[in-house]
Design a protein around this motif. Structure first.
Motif, PDB file in Angstrom:
ATOM      1  N   SER A 110       0.794  -1.246   0.274  1.00  0.00           N
ATOM      2  CA  SER A 110       0.226   0.071  -0.416  1.00  0.00           C
ATOM      3  C   SER A 110       1.199   1.429  -0.149  1.00  0.00           C
ATOM      4  N   VAL A 111       0.959   2.484  -0.710  1.00  0.00           N
ATOM      5  CA  VAL A 111       1.078   3.847  -0.740  1.00  0.00           C
ATOM      6  C   VAL A 111       0.503   5.059   0.261  1.00  0.00           C
ATOM      7  N   ASP A 112       1.589   5.787   1.090  1.00  0.00           N
ATOM      8  CA  ASP A 112       0.407   6.166   2.016  1.00  0.00           C
ATOM      9  C   ASP A 112       1.197   7.228   1.462  1.00  0.00           C
ATOM     10  N   GLN A 113       0.516   8.536   1.206  1.00  0.00           N
ATOM     11  CA  GLN A 113       1.200  10.138   0.788  1.00  0.00           C
ATOM     12  C   GLN A 113       0.813  11.297   2.156  1.00  0.00           C
ATOM     13  N   ARG A 114       1.319  11.370   2.154  1.00  0.00           N
ATOM     14  CA  ARG A 114       1.232  12.871   3.374  1.00  0.00           C
ATOM     15  C   ARG A 114       2.353  13.987   2.421  1.00  0.00           C
ATOM     16  N   ARG A 119       6.442  10.268  -0.424  1.00  0.00           N
ATOM     17  CA  ARG A 119       5.152   9.294  -0.621  1.00  0.00           C
ATOM     18  C   ARG A 119       5.798   7.340   0.768  1.00  0.00           C
ATOM     19  N   SER A 120       5.083   6.861   0.538  1.00  0.00           N
ATOM     20  CA  SER A 120       6.148   5.784   1.144  1.00  0.00           C
ATOM     21  C   SER A 120       5.368   4.234   0.998  1.00  0.00           C
ATOM     22  N   GLU A 121       5.721   3.396   0.441  1.00  0.00           N
ATOM     23  CA  GLU A 121       4.792   2.087   0.692  1.00  0.00           C
ATOM     24  C   GLU A 121       5.077   0.880   1.695  1.00  0.00           C
ATOM     25  N   GLN A 122       4.312   0.228   2.882  1.00  0.00           N
ATOM     26  CA  GLN A 122       4.383  -0.625   3.372  1.00  0.00           C
ATOM     27  C   GLN A 122       3.983  -2.116   2.657  1.00  0.00           C
ATOM     28  N   SER A 162       2.556  -6.043   3.482  1.00  0.00           N
ATOM     29  CA  SER A 162       1.522  -6.352   4.555  1.00  0.00           C
ATOM     30  C   SER A 162       2.139  -8.098   3.991  1.00  0.00           C
TER      31      SER A 162
END
Length: 134
Positions: A33-37, A113-116, A118
């Motif tokens: 998943s890609v989070d944006q901040r 952006r950063s990816e996690q 799972s």
């Protein structure tokens, strides 16, 4: 003639035959998943300021003075011809252009952006594996 009776005793032996086969023991499920901040960052910006000063001179000169640099000031001579009994170059004024540098801090808004990842492991039950082996 004497006939002897011979009894045949069969001997039996069990032999083991081992084979193997591949069975699926489980699997993996990987989700990214890609989070944006938005982040605020400080950025240093340089710019030059120019200050112009007109310095009256009114000095007679015999030839056109050249542009010169004194420290951080550029001096641009301005001449005009004036009518007198004779024609002369008159240094009317000098334009002094002084340059100074400033550093300012500005805030810019950037998208980061950063990816996690799972990971979910799927394992088949031992009873399912045993049933398939039979």
């Amino acid at each position: 003639m004497d006939k002897k009776e011979v009894a045949a005793i069969p001997l039996v032996e069990e032999r083991l035959s081992v084979t193997k086969r591949q069975v699926e023991a489980g699997g993996l499920e990987v989700r990214i998943s890609v989070d944006q901040r938005e982040e605020r960052v400080s950025v240093e910006l340089n710019h030059d300021k120019v200050e112009i000063e007109r310095v009256p001179r009114n000095v007679a000169v015999s030839e056109l003075p050249s542009v010169r640099l004194e420290g951080n000031t550029t001096i641009i001579p301005v001449v005009e011809e004036v009518v007198v009994v004779e024609k002369r170059l008159m240094l009317v004024e000098e334009i002094h252009v002084r340059r100074t540098s400033e550093t300012t801090t500005d805030e810019v808004q950037l998208l980061v952006r950063s990816e996690q990842a799972s990971i979910k492991r799927h394992r088949r039950q031992d009873t399912e594996l045993a049933q398939e082996a039979e």
